[in-house]
Design a protein around this motif. Sequence first.
Motif, PDB file in Angstrom:
ATOM      1  N   LEU A  20      -1.348  -3.581   5.138  1.00 36.85           N
ATOM      2  CA  LEU A  20      -0.786  -4.927   5.061  1.00 36.85           C
ATOM      3  C   LEU A  20      -1.533  -5.777   4.048  1.00 36.85           C
ATOM      4  CD1 LEU A  20       1.411  -6.735   6.326  1.00 36.85           C
ATOM      5  CD2 LEU A  20      -0.300  -7.510   7.976  1.00 36.85           C
ATOM      6  N   THR A  30       4.830 -10.047   0.628  1.00 38.35           N
ATOM      7  CA  THR A  30       4.876  -9.378   1.932  1.00 38.35           C
ATOM      8  C   THR A  30       5.040 -10.398   3.049  1.00 38.35           C
ATOM      9  OG1 THR A  30       3.483  -7.577   1.115  1.00 38.35           O
ATOM     10  CG2 THR A  30       3.624  -7.860   3.498  1.00 38.35           C
ATOM     11  N   PRO A  88      -0.414  -1.442  -0.771  1.00 40.43           N
ATOM     12  CA  PRO A  88       0.040  -2.742  -0.253  1.00 40.43           C
ATOM     13  C   PRO A  88       0.946  -3.518  -1.202  1.00 40.43           C
ATOM     14  CG  PRO A  88      -2.290  -2.425   0.222  1.00 40.43           C
ATOM     15  CD  PRO A  88      -1.883  -1.308  -0.688  1.00 40.43           C
ATOM     16  N   LEU A 129       4.624  -2.917  -0.488  1.00 40.69           N
ATOM     17  CA  LEU A 129       5.137  -3.120   0.871  1.00 40.69           C
ATOM     18  C   LEU A 129       6.177  -4.235   0.940  1.00 40.69           C
ATOM     19  CD1 LEU A 129       5.029  -2.329   3.828  1.00 40.69           C
ATOM     20  CD2 LEU A 129       3.054  -3.841   4.108  1.00 40.69           C
ATOM     21  N   GLY A 130       5.960  -5.327   0.213  1.00 42.22           N
ATOM     22  CA  GLY A 130       6.894  -6.448   0.276  1.00 42.22           C
ATOM     23  C   GLY A 130       8.307  -6.045  -0.097  1.00 42.22           C
ATOM     24  N   LEU A 154       9.961  -4.028   2.687  1.00 39.85           N
ATOM     25  CA  LEU A 154      10.375  -4.887   3.805  1.00 39.85           C
ATOM     26  C   LEU A 154      11.600  -5.714   3.450  1.00 39.85           C
ATOM     27  CD1 LEU A 154       6.818  -6.028   4.960  1.00 39.85           C
ATOM     28  CD2 LEU A 154       8.305  -4.351   6.092  1.00 39.85           C
TER      29      LEU A 154
END
Length: 269
Positions: free
Chosen positions: A24, A36, A251, A254-255, A258
């Motif tokens: 994260l 994120t 990381p 990741l955004g 999502l």
Amino acid sequence: MTSPSHRRPAELPLLLAFDLDGTLVPELGNEVPVKTAQALRRLHGLGVHLAVITGRDLVPEAIAQAAPFSALASQNGGRVVIGGELHTSASFTPEELEAILAHELEGARLILYSDGTLYLDPPPEGQLPGWIATRGYRPLAEARGQVIEKVGLHHAGVAGHAARLRAGQPQLVLTGAQPPYEQYLTVTPSGAHKGAALTRMAEALKVPLSRTAVFGDTDNDIAMFEVAGYAVQLGTLPLLAQHANEQLAGPAELGAWLDHLADSLEAQA
């Protein structure tokens, strides 16, 4: 890597649970990347439950406030807070702690963790990692009689001590002492692992484990990868890859992942 029975989630109910360091947030980071955080808030608005399950002893306030998390777990899953209330707190028996501390590793650096308090003896040169220097600590000798939730050992020989603990105290949960943490061993009490934390969260939030998705990057994430409905690995650590349904580089990616999930959920609405 994704099998037909383990497809990307695309409908509610849904619980997403995230490791912190290397997942994260960047390693030892204390802020969720902006993209994120925006994606997490968007998912929450669509009805998705969000959770953190970390090996750290505390979830930094800036991370906890980055999105509306339904649950937060620390100490490798041994301490679980759901809806702002303490749900589980695991600790060692005196006999277990004695066995852990009987390590025979000359010059080993130990950190004992107890509900926000660190117990350790600083190295002779007085140099400490920045996060410890900022937090403060108590001398290791003062840990006797305290409730200890996690032990960390730093030494080149921790793999040997891990083997002895597995033989003599098989109920304990051991992570590390292998790549990429060859010189660091983490020990938590029986049942204090990320898989148990995820199971408790899912039950409390009334989300089937098959409707959970987890995100992690190292060996202490294996336990939650094994019980989750879908597992996303950040990075390429070989020992974790065999448990993952999908991989992201790190990381920074990741955004976007999502946001894609949010797009899919909106399409289902």
